[in-house]
Design a protein around this motif. Structure first.
Motif, mmCIF file in Angstrom:
data_model
loop_
_atom_site.group_PDB
_atom_site.id
_atom_site.type_symbol
_atom_site.label_atom_id
_atom_site.label_comp_id
_atom_site.label_asym_id
_atom_site.label_seq_id
_atom_site.Cartn_x
_atom_site.Cartn_y
_atom_site.Cartn_z
ATOM 1 N N GLY A 19 7.710 36.899 131.393
ATOM 2 C CA GLY A 19 6.497 36.090 131.273
ATOM 3 C C GLY A 19 5.707 36.072 132.567
ATOM 4 N N ALA A 20 6.414 35.979 133.695
ATOM 5 C CA ALA A 20 5.742 35.971 134.996
ATOM 6 C C ALA A 20 5.045 37.304 135.253
ATOM 7 N N ARG A 21 5.687 38.408 134.891
ATOM 8 C CA ARG A 21 5.052 39.733 135.063
ATOM 9 C C ARG A 21 3.802 39.843 134.195
ATOM 10 N N ASN A 22 3.908 39.366 132.965
ATOM 11 C CA ASN A 22 2.752 39.421 132.069
ATOM 12 C C ASN A 22 1.605 38.567 132.600
ATOM 13 N N LEU A 23 1.918 37.394 133.132
ATOM 14 C CA LEU A 23 0.896 36.518 133.698
ATOM 15 C C LEU A 23 0.261 37.164 134.916
ATOM 16 N N LEU A 26 -2.084 39.808 133.827
ATOM 17 C CA LEU A 26 -3.307 39.209 133.299
ATOM 18 C C LEU A 26 -4.229 38.783 134.439
ATOM 19 N N ILE A 27 -3.661 38.112 135.432
ATOM 20 C CA ILE A 27 -4.478 37.565 136.515
ATOM 21 C C ILE A 27 -5.011 38.649 137.440
ATOM 22 N N PHE A 28 -4.172 39.569 137.848
ATOM 23 C CA PHE A 28 -4.565 40.515 138.889
ATOM 24 C C PHE A 28 -5.144 41.824 138.384
ATOM 25 N N SER A 64 -19.708 35.207 128.189
ATOM 26 C CA SER A 64 -19.436 33.801 128.490
ATOM 27 C C SER A 64 -18.004 33.379 128.167
ATOM 28 N N ARG A 65 -17.225 34.277 127.580
ATOM 29 C CA ARG A 65 -15.836 33.953 127.238
ATOM 30 C C ARG A 65 -14.992 33.776 128.489
ATOM 31 N N PRO A 66 -13.966 32.917 128.427
ATOM 32 C CA PRO A 66 -13.056 32.772 129.570
ATOM 33 C C PRO A 66 -12.210 34.046 129.736
ATOM 34 N N PHE A 67 -11.695 34.252 130.925
ATOM 35 C CA PHE A 67 -10.985 35.505 131.204
ATOM 36 C C PHE A 67 -9.733 35.690 130.369
ATOM 37 N N TRP A 68 -9.114 34.615 129.946
ATOM 38 C CA TRP A 68 -7.838 34.749 129.227
ATOM 39 C C TRP A 68 -8.014 35.100 127.764
ATOM 40 N N SER A 69 -9.239 35.149 127.288
ATOM 41 C CA SER A 69 -9.406 35.496 125.874
ATOM 42 C C SER A 69 -10.077 36.830 125.693
#
Length: 69
Positions: A19-23, A26-28, A64-69
């Motif tokens: 989960g941490a790798r996936n997060l 996503l972030i970087f 305008s969508r947030p980055f996580w979607s």
């Protein structure tokens, strides 16, 4: 004869690490890619957007969508 291999269920620490790798991915990686792509949509002319099958209002919505979607 073939041996049957039974996979062990993943442990909680393994699930957390995955989960941490996936997060982190996503972030970087995904976040900057999505931001760049969405900003590029905003820079396109209405004609060019229609050429690629997107209406101008759809481009604004996507940007305008947030980055996580």
């Amino acid at each position: 004869m073939h041996e049957t291999v039974i996979a062990k269920p993943r442990s909680l620490p393994t699930k957390i690490a995955t989960g941490a790798r996936n997060l982190a991915r996503l972030i970087f990686i995904r976040w900057p890619q999505r931001r760049r792509q969405r900003l590029q949509l905003l820079e396109m002319t209405d004609e060019r957007l229609r050429d690629i099958g997107i209406e101008p209002h759809q481009a604004r919505q996507e940007a305008s969508r947030p980055f996580w979607s």
